[in-house]
Design an enzyme around this catalytic site. Structure first.
Site, PDB file in Angstrom:
ATOM      1  N   ASP A  59       0.834  -1.215   0.000  1.00  0.00           N
ATOM      2  CA  ASP A  59       0.000   0.000   0.000  1.00  0.00           C
ATOM      3  C   ASP A  59       0.864   1.258   0.000  1.00  0.00           C
ATOM      4  O   ASP A  59       0.546   2.247  -0.653  1.00  0.00           O
ATOM      5  CB  ASP A  59      -0.921   0.007   1.226  1.00  0.00           C
ATOM      6  CG  ASP A  59      -1.969  -1.082   1.136  1.00  0.00           C
ATOM      7  OD1 ASP A  59      -2.149  -1.632   0.033  1.00  0.00           O
ATOM      8  OD2 ASP A  59      -2.590  -1.387   2.172  1.00  0.00           O
ATOM      9  N   LYS A 143     -13.987 -26.260 -16.585  1.00  0.00           N
ATOM     10  CA  LYS A 143     -14.938 -25.331 -17.221  1.00  0.00           C
ATOM     11  C   LYS A 143     -15.530 -24.468 -16.114  1.00  0.00           C
ATOM     12  O   LYS A 143     -16.414 -24.892 -15.376  1.00  0.00           O
ATOM     13  CB  LYS A 143     -16.021 -26.093 -17.973  1.00  0.00           C
ATOM     14  CG  LYS A 143     -16.997 -25.146 -18.641  1.00  0.00           C
ATOM     15  CD  LYS A 143     -17.435 -25.630 -19.969  1.00  0.00           C
ATOM     16  CE  LYS A 143     -18.325 -24.657 -20.736  1.00  0.00           C
ATOM     17  NZ  LYS A 143     -18.770 -23.467 -20.089  1.00  0.00           N
ATOM     18  N   CYS A 463     -40.392 -27.081  19.918  1.00  0.00           N
ATOM     19  CA  CYS A 463     -41.609 -27.650  20.490  1.00  0.00           C
ATOM     20  C   CYS A 463     -41.354 -27.850  21.979  1.00  0.00           C
ATOM     21  O   CYS A 463     -40.315 -28.378  22.373  1.00  0.00           O
ATOM     22  CB  CYS A 463     -41.888 -28.983  19.804  1.00  0.00           C
ATOM     23  SG  CYS A 463     -42.999 -30.018  20.755  1.00  0.00           S
ATOM     24  N   CYS A 469     -43.957 -35.505  22.717  1.00  0.00           N
ATOM     25  CA  CYS A 469     -43.941 -35.299  21.266  1.00  0.00           C
ATOM     26  C   CYS A 469     -43.285 -36.501  20.587  1.00  0.00           C
ATOM     27  O   CYS A 469     -42.120 -36.807  20.823  1.00  0.00           O
ATOM     28  CB  CYS A 469     -43.174 -34.021  20.945  1.00  0.00           C
ATOM     29  SG  CYS A 469     -43.060 -33.698  19.188  1.00  0.00           S
TER      30      CYS A 469
HETATM   31  O1  I6G Z   1     -15.939 -21.517 -22.972  1.00  0.00           O
HETATM   32  C1  I6G Z   1     -14.801 -22.146 -22.732  1.00  0.00           C
HETATM   33  C2  I6G Z   1     -14.475 -22.518 -21.453  1.00  0.00           C
HETATM   34  C3  I6G Z   1     -13.286 -23.163 -21.210  1.00  0.00           C
HETATM   35  C4  I6G Z   1     -13.938 -22.437 -23.810  1.00  0.00           C
HETATM   36  C5  I6G Z   1     -12.724 -23.107 -23.554  1.00  0.00           C
HETATM   37  C6  I6G Z   1     -12.425 -23.470 -22.224  1.00  0.00           C
HETATM   38  O2  I6G Z   1     -11.266 -24.082 -22.007  1.00  0.00           O
HETATM   39  C7  I6G Z   1     -10.917 -24.442 -20.691  1.00  0.00           C
HETATM   40  N1  I6G Z   1     -11.890 -23.399 -24.564  1.00  0.00           N
HETATM   41  C8  I6G Z   1     -12.218 -23.042 -25.803  1.00  0.00           C
HETATM   42  C9  I6G Z   1     -11.295 -23.374 -26.895  1.00  0.00           C
HETATM   43  C10 I6G Z   1     -13.410 -22.380 -26.044  1.00  0.00           C
HETATM   44  N2  I6G Z   1     -14.259 -22.070 -25.066  1.00  0.00           N
HETATM   45  C11 I6G Z   1     -13.790 -21.967 -27.421  1.00  0.00           C
END
Ligand code: I6G
Length: 709
Positions: A59, A143, A463, A469
């Protein structure tokens, strides 16, 4: 990964030292050194999770750079760490045409292992591979449940961040994305002149909880226009699409990189990669976060194993994922596979069962737990979520049901993650029927009709029916039979369930009317066990008033309090008749306990159960009320620790208490003696540190003779 130490040509091996020497430099060089130092530490903190200097030092450096930039505005650069805190408020987001379209990814909706196998089969077919050919090498990634983002770097400086939009055109959200500490604002020397990094912006679950807690405080303080967020994804999307980047800066976002968009050819002698995995390693080396779970796997089997491994880890991850992604690793093979419409053929997302779904509330029931706790439960139209069909979701208590304002007829979002019990996350208010009534807690127990009470400062209604009960009966019987209560050997959990479920035991006293033939006919009950149980029941009839009072399961009346009550009043009728004021005279009985005892004996059903137990033959030696001060160890506090030779700790406790001593669980300055057996641990250490006398078995015997050693 070793962190690149060249940002803008400045050595960063000793960043703090660099910053300290800036005072003598011209302002432009000084600002450049501050920026390099702060970049280094932001990377160490946000991406490597390995801070090298205290927050306060960061900081201080940050404020010095701010001061320098405000004295010399011409020195301000877009990659300055000071630009992370937000810029001017926008009217609208500018449109950005992606130079390389942002593709979407095909989703394998089959959440079983067969989903992974289907992808491998497709790839092998497209590549015309035969059974004789080796397994295809893939990369498994996570994902994330977030928003796709494209980060454009020109001359190694972040110049633009854009959402996916329709894949061709997105929105320019650079100021908001700069607030994400994990995203490098400047890349090290050696990075391409133009580089677009694609990845996902998301919010960690702990950051989401903290944000919602802050939002709730603001709402409670009456701040206009504030709301809580439904889930981390919505909160992240809201932050990314903030026209005021100052607000975005208050919403803690994170980022993971997974691919590339536009890129100038990498110069000779520069980094090279021929696989997707190596490209990810290069992104990591340039300072981008890449999920550590990313792995190279072989063939369908490798994909299935990756899917299963991440499924097992899913609930422990600090962020939400909705599946995994498989990609063909070799870039040359990716090129051969190409694209279908807007999706690469070489990648697929393999989902997990959703953890959140929408459904409707059919009713709100109140369920009675084993300790009498009344829990409102939303009865739901069946919905498949988190891998199971859910028809109930707990609303916890009245306050929580009111806070979420769940009503019969509402459309709600239900979450079930892992083995956690399903929860209503939020109500979709736009879909609320006009006449949906607000939830109100019941005033009486829905099972036995006794009064439902909520004590001051507590969230739960209970209760007050106690033993009467039926919903509380099993718990009450287990407690009654406990070794330290009526000590009925052989009355285990399973048997109690059977006795109650078959209707043989409706009240505690029914235990004493059980017959050998009906017992012996029960599941997994041999005649010998039935005989033993009947003998144990018979034996338990001879007890003490303290044990009997404890066995009744009166709320807040533990073993020690039951003994104090027995000692103080001497007779059961005196305890049952005592006013709250009279109860307050008993050592360790405060207003909450006194109220609980009074309420219990005020319930006619509880008095009936007590009478039935006495009629069944339970007896104890009744005495006169004994003033505690008349007892030999009155006023003495003892702590027992370690393994005693002469008797078990429970027995020693019982004997000491019978002489008026108080047996405490922890050592303090108020402890008179610590009785230490073999392998005594920290309590003995504490006694020695505080100078509390320590006794062995011999010292204990002296105490039990009613003398003070
Ligand atoms: O939407 C996405 C999520 C994760 C992705 C992806 C992904 O890779 C871990 N990879 C590609 C090539 C694309 N969509 C098009």
């Amino acid at each position: 990964m070793s962190h690149p130490d060249l940002f803008g040509g400045l050595p960063l091996s000793e960043p703090a030292k660099v910053a300290r020497t800036t005072q003598s430099l011209p302002p432009a060089e000084s600002a450049a050194q501050f920026r390099a130092t702060l970049h280094h530490h932001a990377h160490a903190y946000y991406t490597l999770d390995a801070p090298e200097i205290p927050d306060a030092e960061y900081d201080r450096l940050f404020r010095e750079l701010q001061a320098l930039e405000s004295a010399h505005p011409e020195l301000l650069t877009p990659d300055s760490p000071t630009q992370r805190v937000g810029g001017p408020i926008l009217d609208a987001f500018a449109q950005v045409t992606h130079r390389v379209p942002m593709l979407s990814i095909r989703t394998e909706t089959d959440t079983e292992a067969s989903g992974a196998e289907a992808f491998d089969t497709r790839i092998r077919k497209e590549l015309a591979l035969t059974e004789a050919d080796p397994a295809v090498a893939y990369v498994g990634e996570l994902k994330f449940d977030g928003l796709a983002m494209s980060l454009r770097y020109e001359n190694r400086v972040l110049v633009q961040a854009a959402t996916r939009g329709d894949g061709e055109t997105g929105e320019e959200v650079t100021a908001n994305i700069r607030t994400i500490g994990q995203i490098p604002l400047r890349l090290p020397i050696g990075a391409p002149a133009v580089l677009e990094v694609r990845g996902e912006v998301y919010m960690r679950r702990d950051d989401f909880e903290a944000l919602n807690a802050r939002q709730r405080e603001r709402i409670a303080a009456g701040t206009k226009g504030e709301k809580t967020f439904v889930n981390p994804r919505n909160a992240a999307a809201g932050a990314v699409r903030q026209l005021d980047s100052g607000i975005a800066a208050e919403r803690p976002l994170s980022f993971f990189a997974y691919g590339l968009g536009d890129i100038t050819p990498v110069t000779e002698g520069g980094p090279q990669w021929t696989t997707h995995y190596d490209m990810l390693q290069q992104l990591k080396a340039w300072g981008f976060p890449v999920a550590e779970q990313t792995a190279c796997v072989q063939g369908a089997q490798g994909l299935v194993a990756f899917h299963q491994r991440i499924a097992a880890e899913r609930d422990a991850l600090p962020y939400d994922i909705d599946g995994v992604v498989y990609k063909v690793n070799e870039l040359a093979l990716q090129a051969r596979l190409g694209f279908v419409t807007r999706e690469p053929r070489w990648a697929v997302a393999h989902k997990y069962p959703a953890q959140e779904e929408m459904t409707t509330v059919l009713a709100i029931d109140v369920q009675v737990g084993r300790t009498g706790k009344l829990t409102p439960v939303a009865k739901l139209a069946p919905v498949f979520v988190g891998g199971v069909t859910v028809t109930n979701a707990t609303l916890h208590n009245e306050l929580e049901a009111r806070r979420k304002d769940v009503r019969v007829g509402d459309t709600v979002i239900v979450r079930r993650a892992g083995d956690v019990i399903p929860e209503v996350v939020s109500v979709v208010l736009e879909r609320r029927p006009p006449d949906a009534p607000q939830f109100t807690m019941v005033s009486h127990c829905p099972v036995c009709g006794s009064l439902a009470e909520r004590e001051d400062g507590e969230a739960d209604h209970r209760c007050t029916g106690g033993l009467f009960c039926s919903a509380q009966r099993k718990q009450a019987i287990w407690h009654f039979a406990h070794r330290r209560a009526m000590d009925v050997d052989g009355l285990g959990d399973k048997l109690v369930d059977q006795l109650v479920d078959s209707g043989q035991v409706k009240t505690l006293a029914d235990l004493y009317h059980l017959k050998l033939d009906s017992l012996a006919n029960m599941d997994r009950m041999a005649e010998k066990s039935a005989v033993n149980l009947l003998e144990a029941l018979e034996k338990s009839k001879q007890t003490t008033l303290g044990r009997f009072l404890f066995s009744l399961g009166i709320r807040h009346v533990g073993e020690a309090t039951a003994k104090e009550l027995a000692r103080h009043f001497g007779q059961l009728d005196a305890v049952m008749a005592a006013s709250e004021d009279a109860l307050l005279q008993v050592p360790d009985v405060g207003p909450v306990v006194a109220h609980s005892i009074r309420t219990f004996f005020d319930q006619p059903h509880n008095r009936e159960v007590v009478q039935a137990l006495r009629d069944a033959g339970i007896t104890w030696a009744e005495g006169d009320a004994l003033a505690p001060t008349e007892m030999p160890l009155a006023g003495i506090t003892v702590v027992l620790t370690g393994t005693l030779q002469s008797m078990g700790r429970d027995e020693a406790k019982e004997k000491l208490e019978a002489l008026g001593a108080k047996v405490a669980g922890s050592v303090s300055k108020k402890t008179h003696y610590v009785v230490a057996g073999a392998e005594a641990g920290s309590k003995l250490d504490k006694a020695q540190a505080l100078g509390v006398p320590v006794l062995d078995d011999v010292g204990l015997a002296v105490l039990l003779a009613g003398e003070k050693p």
